[in-house]
Design a protein around this motif. Structure first.
Motif, PDB file in Angstrom:
ATOM      1  N   MET A 138     121.339  67.450  73.970  1.00 21.32           N
ATOM      2  CA  MET A 138     121.722  68.617  73.198  1.00 21.32           C
ATOM      3  C   MET A 138     120.538  69.342  72.566  1.00 21.32           C
ATOM      4  SD  MET A 138     124.827  69.100  73.724  1.00 21.32           S
ATOM      5  CE  MET A 138     124.954  70.472  72.605  1.00 21.32           C
ATOM      6  N   ASN A 139     119.528  68.612  72.088  1.00 21.44           N
ATOM      7  CA  ASN A 139     118.388  69.265  71.456  1.00 21.44           C
ATOM      8  C   ASN A 139     117.656  70.161  72.441  1.00 21.44           C
ATOM      9  OD1 ASN A 139     117.959  68.183  68.563  1.00 21.44           O
ATOM     10  ND2 ASN A 139     118.399  66.339  69.729  1.00 21.44           N
ATOM     11  N   ARG A 140     117.376  69.636  73.627  1.00 23.99           N
ATOM     12  CA  ARG A 140     116.679  70.439  74.625  1.00 23.99           C
ATOM     13  C   ARG A 140     117.584  71.521  75.202  1.00 23.99           C
ATOM     14  NH1 ARG A 140     113.573  65.362  77.450  1.00 23.99           N
ATOM     15  NH2 ARG A 140     111.465  65.824  76.686  1.00 23.99           N
ATOM     16  N   THR A 141     118.851  71.197  75.421  1.00 22.90           N
ATOM     17  CA  THR A 141     119.770  72.162  76.011  1.00 22.90           C
ATOM     18  C   THR A 141     119.892  73.404  75.143  1.00 22.90           C
ATOM     19  OG1 THR A 141     121.032  70.414  77.118  1.00 22.90           O
ATOM     20  CG2 THR A 141     122.128  72.530  76.818  1.00 22.90           C
ATOM     21  N   ARG A 198     108.068  69.365  73.026  1.00 28.83           N
ATOM     22  CA  ARG A 198     109.028  68.607  73.831  1.00 28.83           C
ATOM     23  C   ARG A 198     110.468  68.971  73.519  1.00 28.83           C
ATOM     24  NH1 ARG A 198     106.124  62.656  73.315  1.00 28.83           N
ATOM     25  NH2 ARG A 198     104.544  62.979  74.918  1.00 28.83           N
ATOM     26  N   TRP A 199     110.713  69.631  72.419  1.00 28.31           N
ATOM     27  CA  TRP A 199     112.044  70.141  72.075  1.00 28.31           C
ATOM     28  C   TRP A 199     113.097  69.029  71.998  1.00 28.31           C
ATOM     29  CZ3 TRP A 199     112.579  75.300  70.843  1.00 28.31           C
ATOM     30  CH2 TRP A 199     111.516  76.135  71.204  1.00 28.31           C
ATOM     31  N   ARG A 200     112.709  67.865  71.481  1.00 28.76           N
ATOM     32  CA  ARG A 200     113.631  66.722  71.489  1.00 28.76           C
ATOM     33  C   ARG A 200     114.229  66.391  70.134  1.00 28.76           C
ATOM     34  NH1 ARG A 200     110.520  61.876  74.479  1.00 28.76           N
ATOM     35  NH2 ARG A 200     109.257  62.101  72.581  1.00 28.76           N
ATOM     36  N   HIS A 201     113.642  66.929  69.043  1.00 32.95           N
ATOM     37  CA  HIS A 201     114.056  66.472  67.715  1.00 32.95           C
ATOM     38  C   HIS A 201     114.310  67.630  66.765  1.00 32.95           C
ATOM     39  CE1 HIS A 201     113.259  62.356  68.813  1.00 32.95           C
ATOM     40  NE2 HIS A 201     112.017  62.652  69.150  1.00 32.95           N
ATOM     41  N   SER A 225     119.735  70.530  62.582  1.00 35.64           N
ATOM     42  CA  SER A 225     120.611  69.352  62.568  1.00 35.64           C
ATOM     43  C   SER A 225     120.115  68.316  63.566  1.00 35.64           C
ATOM     44  CB  SER A 225     122.058  69.739  62.910  1.00 35.64           C
ATOM     45  OG  SER A 225     122.552  70.712  62.027  1.00 35.64           O
ATOM     46  N   ARG A 226     120.329  67.070  63.253  1.00 31.92           N
ATOM     47  CA  ARG A 226     119.980  65.998  64.182  1.00 31.92           C
ATOM     48  C   ARG A 226     121.120  65.855  65.185  1.00 31.92           C
ATOM     49  NH1 ARG A 226     116.210  61.222  61.857  1.00 31.92           N
ATOM     50  NH2 ARG A 226     114.900  62.479  60.456  1.00 31.92           N
ATOM     51  N   LEU A 227     120.987  66.547  66.273  1.00 31.33           N
ATOM     52  CA  LEU A 227     122.033  66.536  67.289  1.00 31.33           C
ATOM     53  C   LEU A 227     121.995  65.215  68.056  1.00 31.33           C
ATOM     54  CD1 LEU A 227     121.577  70.162  68.669  1.00 31.33           C
ATOM     55  CD2 LEU A 227     123.238  69.358  66.985  1.00 31.33           C
ATOM     56  N   PRO A 228     123.133  64.803  68.602  1.00 30.04           N
ATOM     57  CA  PRO A 228     123.163  63.552  69.376  1.00 30.04           C
ATOM     58  C   PRO A 228     122.342  63.680  70.653  1.00 30.04           C
ATOM     59  CG  PRO A 228     125.245  64.730  69.587  1.00 30.04           C
ATOM     60  CD  PRO A 228     124.473  65.431  68.515  1.00 30.04           C
ATOM     61  N   ASP A 229     121.856  62.545  71.147  1.00 28.87           N
ATOM     62  CA  ASP A 229     121.090  62.540  72.389  1.00 28.87           C
ATOM     63  C   ASP A 229     121.969  62.821  73.604  1.00 28.87           C
ATOM     64  OD1 ASP A 229     118.730  61.959  71.052  1.00 28.87           O
ATOM     65  OD2 ASP A 229     119.036  59.789  71.201  1.00 28.87           O
ATOM     66  N   GLU A 230     123.267  62.571  73.469  1.00 27.93           N
ATOM     67  CA  GLU A 230     124.173  62.817  74.576  1.00 27.93           C
ATOM     68  C   GLU A 230     124.103  64.285  75.016  1.00 27.93           C
ATOM     69  OE1 GLU A 230     124.893  61.012  71.993  1.00 27.93           O
ATOM     70  OE2 GLU A 230     125.243  59.051  72.938  1.00 27.93           O
ATOM     71  N   VAL A 243     109.284  68.609  58.746  1.00 23.95           N
ATOM     72  CA  VAL A 243     109.175  69.908  58.089  1.00 23.95           C
ATOM     73  C   VAL A 243     110.549  70.360  57.625  1.00 23.95           C
ATOM     74  CG1 VAL A 243     107.171  70.580  59.488  1.00 23.95           C
ATOM     75  CG2 VAL A 243     109.477  71.209  60.238  1.00 23.95           C
ATOM     76  N   ASP A 244     110.563  71.323  56.692  1.00 29.85           N
ATOM     77  CA  ASP A 244     111.834  71.880  56.246  1.00 29.85           C
ATOM     78  C   ASP A 244     112.347  72.874  57.290  1.00 29.85           C
ATOM     79  OD1 ASP A 244     110.998  74.805  55.396  1.00 29.85           O
ATOM     80  OD2 ASP A 244     109.468  73.454  54.584  1.00 29.85           O
ATOM     81  N   ASP A 245     113.582  73.311  57.129  1.00 29.56           N
ATOM     82  CA  ASP A 245     114.215  74.150  58.152  1.00 29.56           C
ATOM     83  C   ASP A 245     113.578  75.530  58.272  1.00 29.56           C
ATOM     84  OD1 ASP A 245     115.999  72.235  59.031  1.00 29.56           O
ATOM     85  OD2 ASP A 245     117.546  72.787  57.576  1.00 29.56           O
ATOM     86  N   LEU A 246     113.097  76.095  57.167  1.00 32.86           N
ATOM     87  CA  LEU A 246     112.458  77.401  57.250  1.00 32.86           C
ATOM     88  C   LEU A 246     111.174  77.309  58.075  1.00 32.86           C
ATOM     89  CD1 LEU A 246     112.193  80.363  56.541  1.00 32.86           C
ATOM     90  CD2 LEU A 246     111.094  79.691  54.363  1.00 32.86           C
TER      91      LEU A 246
END
Length: 342
Positions: free
Chosen positions: A164-167, A221-224, A156-161, A231-234
């Motif tokens: 969340m992506n890195r956390t 970088r674990w940002r996106h 999922s495209r998590l918010p930058d607030e 790429v697809d989720d798999l």
């Protein structure tokens, strides 16, 4: 016992403090600082390969150590206050501090305390991870749950607030640190394991040299989210799982070769947060003055070597005294007096 650094600054380790962890933290911060200094020089293939290699494990290493050193965190008033003064307040201060170079260099003033900028994401994520510590210690399979959350976060495209992506993406490394015990580090110190660790680090460098051009930088970088990287989720989940596994392996290998004795940099390892938070200011200025000489292998190597010196300098006593107000601000005035148990 005091040890003297090459910078002729005395660094004293408190009695009973294990120098192994300070050594590991200092060596890790040199990788962080040097990696940021050469980030704009990655058009040199060897530099890009080194950058890719270091980014596989340098922040996971810090996060594993942070988790291990957070095992005793509770919501008791003393530790909760330390959490606020050591992470929350410096986060606010450096969000404001890093807004100034952006204003001067780029004419842009953009302050959002919920959307970490540049280096401050680690403070935000560590604050949230540490708050969650009691939860992980109650679960039967905490690492499996953390890995599942990390993989799901990529779908999922998590918010930058709140970063969340890195956390969530890097969460397994924190939980892994929580699960470690002193005997695990004793095992890493065995001679055969140390040899295996050195071989693993060397093999990892060779693999990075071979594959770095084929792997998009955003993965490390674990940002996106997966679809943002294309790429697809798999596929994305498999890549993330491979990154988690390789990161954990390289962290273990790095810790295996880390000296356990007191060294000239053991005392500096007590102050790595200073180097982490302050070096970004130097990096942002230095990038503006790189000439053609820097975009060569010898030039990039010289810049990386300067990163080691910069990391050491920022951990020294004079720098700490000048910047303690920002990195370790005194906040006792903001709290009520602690009540002693009857």
């Amino acid at each position: 016992m005091s040890v003297t650094t090459p910078l002729r600054v005395s660094a004293r380790l408190p009695a009973g403090r294990d120098p192994f962890f300070d050594n590991a933290k200092f060596l890790a911060i040199t990788l962080v600082v040097s990696g940021h200094l050469v980030e704009d020089l990655r058009e040199v293939p060897a530099v890009h390969a080194a950058y890719f290699y270091v980014y596989l494990f340098h922040m996971p290493l810090f996060i594993v150590l942070s988790g291990y050193l957070s095992r005793n965190f509770t919501f008791s008033s003393g530790k909760a206050r330390r959490l606020i003064s050591a992470l929350a307040v410096p986060y606010v201060i450096f969000e404001l501090v890093y807004a100034l170079p952006r204003l001067v260099l780029y004419g842009k003033l953009d302050i959002s305390l919920l959307d970490p900028y540049y280096l401050t994401w680690f403070l935000m994520s560590l604050f949230l991870w540490r708050l969650s510590t009691p939860v992980w210690q109650q679960l039967r399979w905490p690492l499996a749950v953390a890995v599942a959350l990390s993989l799901l976060s990529g779908t999922s495209r998590l918010p930058d607030e709140l970063s969340m992506n890195r956390t969530l993406g890097l969460l397994p490394f924190y939980v892994l640190g929580l699960m470690l015990r002193p005997e695990h580090f004793e095992w890493l110190g065995q001679r055969r394991v140390r040899i295996a660790g050195a071989v693993t680090l060397a093999a990892g460098a060779v693999v990075a040299l071979v594959v770095h051009a084929r792997v998009k930088t955003e993965w490390i970088r674990w940002r996106h989210a997966n679809d943002a990287i294309g790429v697809d989720d798999l596929t994305g989940s498999l890549v993330r799982l491979a990154l988690l596994a390789s990161g954990a392996l390289l962290v273990a290998a790095f810790l295996a070769v880390t000296p356990s004795r007191r060294t000239w940099y053991s005392g500096l390892g007590m102050a790595t947060m200073y180097a982490y938070l302050l070096h970004g200011l130097v990096v942002k200025v230095a990038e503006r003055f790189y000439g053609d000489w820097a975009a060569t292998l010898p030039g990039a190597a010289a810049v990386a070597a300067c990163g080691v010196g910069l990391a050491a300098l920022l951990c020294t006593g004079p720098v700490r005294r000048m910047t303690r107000w920002a990195v370790e601000p005194g906040t006792s005035w903001a709290f009520t007096r602690l009540r002693r148990p009857a």
